[in-house]
Design a protein around this motif. Structure first.
Motif, mmCIF file in Angstrom:
data_model
loop_
_atom_site.group_PDB
_atom_site.id
_atom_site.type_symbol
_atom_site.label_atom_id
_atom_site.label_comp_id
_atom_site.label_asym_id
_atom_site.label_seq_id
_atom_site.Cartn_x
_atom_site.Cartn_y
_atom_site.Cartn_z
ATOM 1 N N ASP A 247 30.253 39.003 39.950
ATOM 2 C CA ASP A 247 31.176 39.615 38.987
ATOM 3 C C ASP A 247 30.356 40.581 38.145
ATOM 4 O O ASP A 247 29.136 40.435 38.031
ATOM 5 C CB ASP A 247 31.796 38.538 38.085
ATOM 6 C CG ASP A 247 33.093 38.992 37.406
ATOM 7 O OD1 ASP A 247 34.172 38.509 37.803
ATOM 8 O OD2 ASP A 247 33.022 39.829 36.478
ATOM 9 N N TYR B 267 47.764 51.678 39.522
ATOM 10 C CA TYR B 267 47.627 50.354 40.137
ATOM 11 C C TYR B 267 48.345 50.346 41.492
ATOM 12 O O TYR B 267 47.794 49.872 42.495
ATOM 13 C CB TYR B 267 48.230 49.316 39.189
ATOM 14 C CG TYR B 267 47.971 47.876 39.559
ATOM 15 C CD1 TYR B 267 46.681 47.349 39.518
ATOM 16 C CD2 TYR B 267 49.019 47.023 39.915
ATOM 17 C CE1 TYR B 267 46.447 46.013 39.833
ATOM 18 C CE2 TYR B 267 48.795 45.692 40.221
ATOM 19 C CZ TYR B 267 47.505 45.193 40.181
ATOM 20 O OH TYR B 267 47.279 43.872 40.492
ATOM 21 N N THR C 247 46.705 34.482 35.166
ATOM 22 C CA THR C 247 45.262 34.722 34.998
ATOM 23 C C THR C 247 45.059 35.573 33.751
ATOM 24 O O THR C 247 46.014 35.846 33.014
ATOM 25 C CB THR C 247 44.680 35.504 36.187
ATOM 26 O OG1 THR C 247 45.212 36.837 36.143
ATOM 27 C CG2 THR C 247 45.009 34.860 37.520
HETATM 28 N N1 LIG Z 1 47.223 38.027 38.063
HETATM 29 C C1 LIG Z 1 48.182 38.665 38.683
HETATM 30 O O1 LIG Z 1 49.370 38.581 38.324
HETATM 31 C C2 LIG Z 1 47.860 39.500 39.905
HETATM 32 C C3 LIG Z 1 48.917 39.933 40.711
HETATM 33 C C4 LIG Z 1 48.638 40.709 41.829
HETATM 34 C C5 LIG Z 1 47.331 41.052 42.122
HETATM 35 N N2 LIG Z 1 46.322 40.623 41.294
HETATM 36 C C6 LIG Z 1 44.972 41.045 41.643
HETATM 37 O O2 LIG Z 1 44.113 39.920 41.676
HETATM 38 C C7 LIG Z 1 42.771 40.356 41.485
HETATM 39 C C8 LIG Z 1 42.069 39.421 40.530
HETATM 40 O O3 LIG Z 1 42.680 39.485 39.270
HETATM 41 P P1 LIG Z 1 42.958 38.211 38.351
HETATM 42 O O4 LIG Z 1 44.429 38.152 38.151
HETATM 43 O O5 LIG Z 1 42.246 37.034 38.859
HETATM 44 O O6 LIG Z 1 42.353 38.745 36.969
HETATM 45 P P2 LIG Z 1 41.190 38.230 36.005
HETATM 46 O O7 LIG Z 1 41.268 39.130 34.830
HETATM 47 O O8 LIG Z 1 41.284 36.756 35.779
HETATM 48 O O9 LIG Z 1 39.842 38.496 36.833
HETATM 49 C C9 LIG Z 1 39.369 39.783 37.053
HETATM 50 C C10 LIG Z 1 37.842 39.714 37.203
HETATM 51 O O10 LIG Z 1 37.395 41.009 37.603
HETATM 52 C C11 LIG Z 1 36.137 41.212 37.014
HETATM 53 N N3 LIG Z 1 35.790 42.630 37.055
HETATM 54 C C12 LIG Z 1 36.316 43.633 36.310
HETATM 55 N N4 LIG Z 1 35.723 44.796 36.632
HETATM 56 C C13 LIG Z 1 34.790 44.525 37.590
HETATM 57 C C14 LIG Z 1 33.848 45.309 38.291
HETATM 58 N N5 LIG Z 1 33.727 46.626 38.078
HETATM 59 N N6 LIG Z 1 33.055 44.699 39.204
HETATM 60 C C15 LIG Z 1 33.150 43.364 39.427
HETATM 61 N N7 LIG Z 1 34.027 42.571 38.775
HETATM 62 C C16 LIG Z 1 34.838 43.150 37.856
HETATM 63 C C17 LIG Z 1 36.314 40.660 35.602
HETATM 64 O O11 LIG Z 1 35.077 40.432 34.958
HETATM 65 C C18 LIG Z 1 37.104 39.379 35.897
HETATM 66 O O12 LIG Z 1 36.240 38.276 36.102
HETATM 67 C C19 LIG Z 1 42.862 41.810 41.038
HETATM 68 O O13 LIG Z 1 42.589 42.656 42.131
HETATM 69 C C20 LIG Z 1 44.314 41.965 40.633
HETATM 70 O O14 LIG Z 1 44.765 43.292 40.768
HETATM 71 C C21 LIG Z 1 46.552 39.856 40.210
#
Ligand SMILES: NC(=O)c1ccc[n+]([C@@H]2O[C@H](COP(=O)([O-])OP(=O)(O)OC[C@H]3O[C@@H](n4cnc5c(N)ncnc54)[C@H](O)[C@@H]3O)[C@@H](O)[C@H]2O)c1
Length: 254
Positions: free
Chosen positions: A42, A159, A193
């Motif tokens: 991360d 996005y 999340t």
């Molecule tokens: N939570 C939702 O509703 C949802 C829905 C659809 C898709 N997603 C996708 O799921 C994935 C994970 O998101 P999440 O919901 O677990 O969010 P989250 O905020 O819990 O986790 C995101 C993580 O990404 C890390 N991060 C940010 N920039 C970074 C970089 N440049 N390099 C490496 N790490 C980096 C952050 O430090 C964090 O730990 C994302 O791609 C998001 O678009 C989430």
């Protein structure tokens, strides 16, 4: 001898990105519980270290490493770290992304390009660096996309463009690497999340009510799908976008 789910990843190595929290962290726990050695990365190194420590505390095999997925020069080092640790790489989970609200007429160049760099360019960088090692192991890539790739939501054009690009790229990579590397995307709907911390309670309740299973997702729901797509159970699955959204995207109910 029958194979149990607990040993599905025995002897396998997984490199996970954006795994300090949310979906990535849940995936680290899930894969380790199934026997994988997990390299938790991360941009938040402290968070990655914490997740790796939690995995080890539960008896799993984990290491951590700082990795900013938008840095193309950092990627070969991360892949080499996996190789030096176990000598192989079986699964690459490309998970980085974040919401960027703002209509097209409100976004400046830096915001647009920064977002595509995080959620789409990073997939290119990661695949480029990891293909040789993944290929040697007949491994798999799983990318975290979003229902924004398949549905229009007001206010999230960057996005949607990034995640839509992921969908097309996954298909392309699957054809390109055929039997050497399977490539799929998991396509989450709303998941509880960090991305949802600022969501008003009323919006969360409305989203849950519009979801046929009656709730928003948990990170573990997505981790289970990643674990399936990356495993031998999905040996005949490639180029797919597996929607995991409690039925939200197929419901016409208000
Ligand atoms: N939570 C939702 O509703 C949802 C829905 C659809 C898709 N997603 C996708 O799921 C994935 C994970 O998101 P999440 O919901 O677990 O969010 P989250 O905020 O819990 O986790 C995101 C993580 O990404 C890390 N991060 C940010 N920039 C970074 C970089 N440049 N390099 C490496 N790490 C980096 C952050 O430090 C964090 O730990 C994302 O791609 C998001 O678009 C989430």
């Amino acid at each position: 001898m029958s194979r149990t789910i607990a040993t599905r990843y025995a002897g396998h190595t997984a490199l996970l990105t954006a795994a300090a929290s949310g979906i990535g962290a849940a995936t680290a726990h899930r894969l380790a519980a199934e026997g994988a050695s997990v390299l938790v990365t991360d941009v938040d190194e402290e968070g990655a270290a914490r997740v790796a420590e939690e995995v080890r505390a539960k008896g799993g095999d984990a290491r951590h490493r700082a990795l900013d997925v938008t840095d193309p020069e950092a990627w070969p080092h991360a892949v080499r770290a996996a190789e030096q640790w176990t000598g192989r790489l079986d699964l690459l989970h490309l998970n980085a992304g974040r919401n960027l609200p703002g209509a097209v007429h409100e976004l400046d160049d830096a915001a647009w390009h920064g977002h595509l760099r995080l959620a789409l360019d990073s997939v290119f960088y990661g695949c480029r660096a990891a293909v040789p090692l993944l290929s040697a192991a007949r491994g798999a890539i799983v990318v975290t996309s979003s229902v924004h790739a398949v549905l229009g939501f007001s206010g999230f054009p960057a996005y949607a463009a990034a995640k839509g690009g992921v969908t097309a790229l996954v298909r392309q990579l699957a054809v390109e690497y055929g039997g050497r590397i399977r490539v799929n995307a998991v396509v989450p709907g709303a998941v509880d999340t960090g991305l949802w911390v600022d969501a008003p309670a009323e919006y969360r309740a409305r989203t849950a009510a519009r979801t046929p299973v009656g709730r928003i997702g948990e990170p573990e729901d997505i981790a289970a799908a990643v674990a399936f797509l990356g495993s031998a159970d999905a040996a005949f699955v490639t180029g797919q976008n597996l929607v995991v959204d409690g039925g939200r995207s197929i419901s016409a109910d208000e």
